[in-house]
Design a protein around this motif. Structure first.
Motif, short mmCIF file in Angstrom:
data_model
loop_
_atom_site.label_atom_id
_atom_site.label_comp_id
_atom_site.label_asym_id
_atom_site.label_seq_id
_atom_site.Cartn_x
_atom_site.Cartn_y
_atom_site.Cartn_z
N THR A 10 21.79 8.96 -13.56
CA THR A 10 20.79 8.42 -12.96
C THR A 10 20.78 6.83 -13.23
O THR A 10 20.49 6.19 -12.42
N LEU A 11 20.87 6.68 -14.57
CA LEU A 11 20.96 5.29 -14.83
C LEU A 11 22.06 4.49 -14.45
O LEU A 11 22.12 3.37 -13.68
N ALA A 13 23.72 5.13 -11.48
CA ALA A 13 23.44 5.17 -10.13
C ALA A 13 22.44 4.04 -9.64
O ALA A 13 22.54 3.23 -8.86
N ARG A 14 21.44 3.69 -10.81
CA ARG A 14 20.62 2.72 -10.63
C ARG A 14 21.06 1.09 -10.87
O ARG A 14 20.80 0.42 -10.09
N TYR A 15 21.79 1.47 -11.70
CA TYR A 15 21.97 -0.17 -12.50
C TYR A 15 23.78 -0.62 -12.05
O TYR A 15 24.29 -1.52 -12.33
N ARG A 16 24.38 0.37 -11.29
CA ARG A 16 25.62 0.09 -10.82
C ARG A 16 26.73 0.29 -11.96
O ARG A 16 27.69 1.05 -11.72
N ARG A 61 27.77 10.68 -7.92
CA ARG A 61 26.29 10.35 -7.33
C ARG A 61 25.89 11.56 -6.82
O ARG A 61 24.82 11.96 -6.41
N GLU A 65 22.31 13.50 -7.14
CA GLU A 65 21.64 13.73 -5.95
C GLU A 65 21.30 15.41 -5.90
O GLU A 65 20.02 15.77 -5.70
N THR A 68 18.78 16.30 -8.79
CA THR A 68 17.42 15.85 -8.31
C THR A 68 16.88 16.88 -7.35
O THR A 68 15.83 17.26 -7.55
#
Length: 172
Positions: A10-11, A13-16, A61, A65, A68
């Protein structure tokens, strides 16, 4: 998927892209632990390393997902999906594979759910002794049937059938 793996993906995915010290700080884990997990995920094709920075791959990714989505699903939905994959299982096997700590009493919940499905003919309960095994008669599809105790019926959403505990089935 473990909480550490899920949070790590998740990190990313969020911060590239991130380096190990930054990831370790955000996760509250030792760098050695984070580095080991990243190498495991790299072997699975979920992350990649370029110029000392880790990035999530498209496969990673998708996995994040899916996790999640799965974390928000009800126990009976996870149980249904697991039985579809295995084609047959005992309640203890289903609990081991799809229950989470917050599910309360998953053994009782899944046993009741699959007993109702057996009652209307969606699954078959093999064996009178414990542990009974449940198997799909015909796989109606991915959507989990919903049990209504008030109306004494099971709604099978894939074919839009309503199966009564007492009468058989009817289409809606």
């Amino acid at each position: 998927m473990s909480q550490l793996t899920y949070t790590l993906l998740t990190l990313l995915a969020r911060y590239r892209s991130m380096d190990v010290p930054t990831l370790a700080q955000k996760l509250g884990e030792e760098e050695r632990t984070v580095r080991g997990r990243l190498h495991s995920l790299q072997a699975q094709g979920w992350v990649s390393l370029e110029a000392h920075r880790w990035t999530i791959t498209e496969t990673g990714r998708i996995a994040a997902e899916a996790e999640t989505t799965k974390r928000g699903e009800a126990l009976y939905v996870r149980g249904w999906r697991t039985l579809r994959i295995l084609k047959g299982a005992s309640i203890s096997e289903l609990v081991m594979l799809c229950a989470r700590p917050e599910d309360g009493n998953p053994t009782r919940s899944l046993r009741c759910y699959f007993n109702y499905l057996a009652r209307v003919g969606l699954v078959v309960r093999a064996g009178k002794t414990v542990p009974a095994r449940y198997a799909l008669l015909n796989d109606p599809g991915p959507l989990a049937p919903q049990v209504s105790l008030v109306r004494r019926e099971v709604c099978e959403a894939n074919s839009r059938r309503v199966l009564s505990f007492d009468e058989g089935s009817k289409h809606v």
